[in-house]
Enzyme design. Structure first.
Site, PDB file in Angstrom:
ATOM      1  N   SER A 179       0.851  -1.184   0.000  1.00 23.54           N
ATOM      2  CA  SER A 179       0.000   0.000   0.000  1.00 23.54           C
ATOM      3  C   SER A 179       0.885   1.232   0.000  1.00 23.54           C
ATOM      4  CB  SER A 179      -0.891   0.004   1.247  1.00 23.54           C
ATOM      5  OG  SER A 179      -1.530   1.254   1.425  1.00 23.54           O
TER       6      SER A 179
ATOM      7  N   TYR B 282      -0.832  -0.627  10.530  1.00 21.09           N
ATOM      8  CA  TYR B 282      -1.160  -1.020   9.157  1.00 21.09           C
ATOM      9  C   TYR B 282      -0.047  -0.589   8.215  1.00 21.09           C
ATOM     10  CZ  TYR B 282      -3.508  -1.380   4.663  1.00 21.09           C
ATOM     11  OH  TYR B 282      -3.813  -1.704   3.360  1.00 21.09           O
TER      12      TYR B 282
END
Length: 257
Positions: A138, A148
């Site tokens: 990501s 994350y």
């Protein structure tokens, strides 16, 4: 015909990879937790493209699930030529607000599963002198934004390091770093998306086409959209303290924490 194994294949980016690879004539091994959805997907892809679609139900947050996929990747009788490590999720909430058990589950899927499945796949690929791995990370990997982003930063660093170690072996590895993509990701995590600007949304099918093109060019990192390439260019020159404040505010608004 070559075979591709895709984790998290029933929705979002994983489903887009399955559609594109099936249309290109690749046989598939579809991996996810929901057996019913997997079978429906396999039937649709087989009927639509005439390819073989194998179903493998596995929960990659468990040792048993990871081991089942490892075993399939090590099967020399029916080798996998392309692995797409796509399975993943985000936890809603800031650091210390998310239960530790949920954090560890995310790390199991994003890090341990990616490490073990990449290793299982590339061992046999190196023996054959060909193969590819796409690990979905990501753009959050490039900004200081909680667990994350940290897990996705690991995916990027691991993939690029492993690619260097396997250079010249015929095995290609690439980290794919998308931005916001219209999938079930945010809904499953209970994250609102109404405040995300329309220009930041990416189309999953176009994302996959760009990713496969980057893999064929031998890239080890793919940010498959000019808008996000430009944003990451700004990130590189932004002072870290300022960047941390900006990403903290935007992350609380609509991103994984």
């Amino acid at each position: 015909m070559t075979t591709a194994l895709i984790t998290g294949s029933t929705a979002g980016i994983g489903a887009a990879f399955a559609r594109r690879l099936a249309a290109d004539g690749h046989n598939l091994v579809l991996v996810a937790r929901d057996t019913k959805r997997l079978r429906e997907q396999a039937t649709e892809l087989h009927d639509g493209h005439g390819i073989e679609a194998e179903v493998l139900s596995a929960d990659l947050s468990t040792d048993e699930g990871i081991a089942a996929v490892e075993e399939r990747l090590r099967d020399r009788r029916s080798p996998v030529d392309l692995l797409v490590n796509n399975a993943g999720f985000g936890n809603k909430g800031r650091y210390l607000d998310v239960p530790m058990a949920d954090e560890l589950t995310m790390l199991k899927v994003h890090i341990e599963a990616v490490l073990r499945l990449t290793s299982a796949a590339t061992e046999s690929m190196r023996e054959r002198g060909r193969g590819g791995v796409i690990n979905v990370a990501s753009v959050a990997a490039f900004v200081p934004r909680g667990t994350y982003g940290a897990s996705k930063a690991w995916v990027v660093q691991f993939t690029q390091g492993a690619a260097k170690d396997l250079a010249g072996s015929g095995v290609r590895l690439m980290a794919l770093c998308p931005g916001f993509v219209r999938t079930e990701f945010h809904e499953r995590a209970g994250m609102g998306t109404d405040n995300i600007p329309k220009w930041m949304w990416l189309d999953a099918d176009k994302l996959v086409a760009a990713a496969l093109a980057d893999l064929s060019r031998g890239k080890t990192l793919s940010i498959p959209d000019p808008r996000y390439k430009a944003l990451m260019g700004v990130v590189k020159v932004t002072p870290r303290p300022l960047l941390g404040g900006l990403t903290s505010r935007t992350g609380r608004k609509y991103g994984p924490q």
